[in-house]
Design an enzyme around this catalytic site. Structure first.
Site, short mmCIF file in Angstrom:
data_model
loop_
_atom_site.label_atom_id
_atom_site.label_comp_id
_atom_site.label_asym_id
_atom_site.label_seq_id
_atom_site.Cartn_x
_atom_site.Cartn_y
_atom_site.Cartn_z
NE ARG A 1 -4.45 -1.43 0.08
CZ ARG A 1 -4.42 -2.43 -0.54
NH1 ARG A 1 -3.55 -2.86 -1.47
NH2 ARG A 1 -5.41 -3.29 -0.46
CG HIS B 1 -3.05 -0.77 -6.86
ND1 HIS B 1 -3.46 -0.01 -5.84
CD2 HIS B 1 -3.00 -2.15 -6.52
CE1 HIS B 1 -3.65 -0.98 -4.82
NE2 HIS B 1 -3.42 -2.08 -5.16
P1 NAP Z 1 -1.52 -11.64 4.82
O1 NAP Z 1 -1.60 -12.96 4.30
O2 NAP Z 1 -2.46 -11.17 5.89
O3 NAP Z 1 -0.15 -11.50 5.40
C1 NAP Z 1 0.45 -10.25 5.97
C2 NAP Z 1 1.72 -10.51 6.62
O4 NAP Z 1 2.18 -9.22 7.24
C3 NAP Z 1 1.73 -11.71 7.60
O5 NAP Z 1 3.06 -12.33 7.61
C4 NAP Z 1 1.91 -10.66 8.90
O6 NAP Z 1 2.71 -11.22 10.07
C5 NAP Z 1 2.80 -9.47 8.40
N1 NAP Z 1 2.47 -8.26 9.43
C6 NAP Z 1 1.50 -7.70 9.65
N2 NAP Z 1 1.59 -6.59 10.35
C7 NAP Z 1 2.97 -6.69 10.67
C8 NAP Z 1 3.66 -5.95 11.45
N3 NAP Z 1 3.14 -4.93 12.30
N4 NAP Z 1 5.03 -6.18 11.66
C9 NAP Z 1 5.55 -7.12 10.86
N5 NAP Z 1 4.91 -7.81 9.75
C10 NAP Z 1 3.30 -7.65 9.95
O7 NAP Z 1 -1.80 -10.56 3.68
P2 NAP Z 1 -1.38 -11.03 1.99
O8 NAP Z 1 -2.68 -11.65 1.50
O9 NAP Z 1 -0.19 -11.57 2.01
O10 NAP Z 1 -1.51 -9.39 1.37
C11 NAP Z 1 -0.42 -8.59 2.10
C12 NAP Z 1 -0.79 -7.19 1.55
O11 NAP Z 1 -0.44 -7.06 0.00
C13 NAP Z 1 -2.46 -6.74 1.36
O12 NAP Z 1 -2.72 -6.31 2.69
C14 NAP Z 1 -2.53 -5.48 0.33
O13 NAP Z 1 -2.33 -4.36 0.90
C15 NAP Z 1 -1.19 -5.91 -0.44
N6 NAP Z 1 -1.82 -6.21 -1.98
C16 NAP Z 1 -1.44 -5.59 -2.83
C17 NAP Z 1 -1.82 -5.85 -4.31
C18 NAP Z 1 -1.30 -5.10 -5.40
O14 NAP Z 1 -2.11 -5.30 -6.50
N7 NAP Z 1 -0.67 -4.19 -5.18
C19 NAP Z 1 -2.58 -7.12 -4.30
C20 NAP Z 1 -3.04 -7.96 -3.27
C21 NAP Z 1 -2.52 -7.41 -1.92
P3 NAP Z 1 1.90 -12.64 10.91
O15 NAP Z 1 2.28 -13.72 9.77
O16 NAP Z 1 2.85 -12.79 12.05
O17 NAP Z 1 0.80 -12.41 11.07
C1 GLV Z 2 -5.03 -5.29 -3.84
O1 GLV Z 2 -4.39 -4.23 -3.66
C2 GLV Z 2 -5.76 -5.96 -2.94
O2 GLV Z 2 -5.44 -5.84 -1.71
O3 GLV Z 2 -6.11 -7.21 -3.34
#
Ligand code: NAP
Ligand code: GLV
Length: 306
Positions: free
Chosen positions: A221, A269
């Site tokens: 983000r 994005h």
């Molecule tokens: P997820 O499965 O919820 O994983 C989040 C990871 O971040 C977990 O390992 C978590 O730790 C860690 N984390 C959270 N808060 C933290 C902190 N304060 N300090 C250190 N580590 C922390 O999320 P995901 O599905 O992988 O997605 C991640 C993010 O990618 C989304 O929230 C979104 O913002 C972004 N995204 C972007 C796009 C794009 O097109 N650019 C697309 C999809 C998603 P724990 O394992 O210990 O809980």
């Molecule tokens: C895209 O940014 C998502 O959070 O899926």
């Protein structure tokens, strides 16, 4: 069962059709003000008025992985918020990040410039061991990215909130692990959710802990990054550059310096898009599990913010 779909800036019609096909007995419709109460909603950036008018909702399915914008709304305490779990996003994210890492590591931008000026010249091969990639956020997407990077033999570090044990990944966690993680990382990939704890986490103090020549890939983000701090660290030579897919303001304003910075690559994005068919299949599967009284994955903890 009554299912409503509320999207801002996106057509909901194909989703209505997909859900109706999966649940022929259900009432599936696009939300309009004054619509009847629904049991489940599928949403993208819904207005507060939608939430306020639907107090009977049991589940809110977000058609993205990040729920930061949704959690800004006033939501009833008992409303289950469910995120997309992968649904075809992790392979896209792995492609994007590997492409950005390899493009930087192999200096393909330099070769491209040489080609444009008709110059045949070699650059000295770099030492892969000097290019540890640090994946910040080892969740659904981060784990897949870490695995993909290992195929190319990059040393991979991982950072998360809780302790992880991931094969081939040097894992760090918690506030105390951050300094060590950054010092050991040459290319930083941000894949954390946006929460009050992580907002502005990529700032002058943290980015300057990367070694000289460090590189940033932000695919999570825009509000994770203090944009002026990144530009200052690139311009003073501490960082080699950045690939950025997300921004504090989207679309990125025409006058923003990132557009023209020679060491910054901008994409709109698009690193991991929501794929409609995969997402509908996942949401349908979760609704069926809920009907059977089973637990489902991807339920957001509003206290953690992800
Ligand atoms: P997820 O499965 O919820 O994983 C989040 C990871 O971040 C977990 O390992 C978590 O730790 C860690 N984390 C959270 N808060 C933290 C902190 N304060 N300090 C250190 N580590 C922390 O999320 P995901 O599905 O992988 O997605 C991640 C993010 O990618 C989304 O929230 C979104 O913002 C972004 N995204 C972007 C796009 C794009 O097109 N650019 C697309 C999809 C998603 P724990 O394992 O210990 O809980
Ligand atoms: C895209 O940014 C998502 O959070 O899926």
């Amino acid at each position: 069962m009554n299912i409503t779909i509320c999207f801002t800036g996106l057509s909901s019609e194909p989703w209505v059709q997909g859900l109706q096909q999966a649940f022929p007995q259900a009432t599936v419709s696009s939300w309009v003000p004054g619509a009847p109460q629904a049991d489940h909603a599928i949403v993208w950036a819904p207005p507060q008025a939608f939430i306020d008018e639907q107090p009977g909702l049991q589940t809110l399915f977000n058609i993205g992985a990040g729920v930061d914008a949704l959690l800004q709304l006033r939501l009833p305490a008992n409303l289950k918020v469910v995120r997309l779990d992968d649904a075809g996003m992790s392979v896209q994210m792995a492609e994007y990040v590997c492409h950005a890492v390899i493009r930087h590591y192999r200096e393909f931008d330099g070769y491209e410039a040489d080609t444009q000026s008709g110059k045949w010249s070699y650059r000295k091969p770099r030492n892969r061991a000097d290019f540890a990639v640090g994946v910040m956020g080892l969740g659904v997407l981060g784990q897949r990215v870490a695995k993909a990077l290992q195929v190319f033999d990059f040393p991979v570090n991982g950072y998360s909130r809780s302790l992880k044990n991931s094969e081939g990944v040097r894992c760090f966690h918690g506030a105390q692990g951050l300094r060590e993680f950054l010092a050991a990382t040459r290319v930083l990939v941000n894949l954390m959710p946006l929460t009050p704890e992580t907002e502005n986490i990529l700032n002058h103090a943290t980015l300057s802990q990367l070694p000289k020549g460090g590189y940033l890939i932000n695919v999570a983000r825009g509000k994770h990054l203090v944009e002026d701090d990144l530009i200052a660290l690139i311009d003073n030579g501490h960082l080699a550059g950045a690939t950025l897919d997300v921004f504090r303001t989207e679309p990125l304003p025409a006058e923003h310096p990132f557009w023209r910075h020679p060491k910054v690559t901008v994409t709109p994005h698009t690193s991991a898009r929501t794929l409609r068919e995969e997402s509908i299949a996942q949401i349908v599967g979760k609704m069926q599990a809920l009907q059977r009284g089973e637990a489902i994955n991807g339920v957001v903890d509003p206290q953690r913010g992800y």
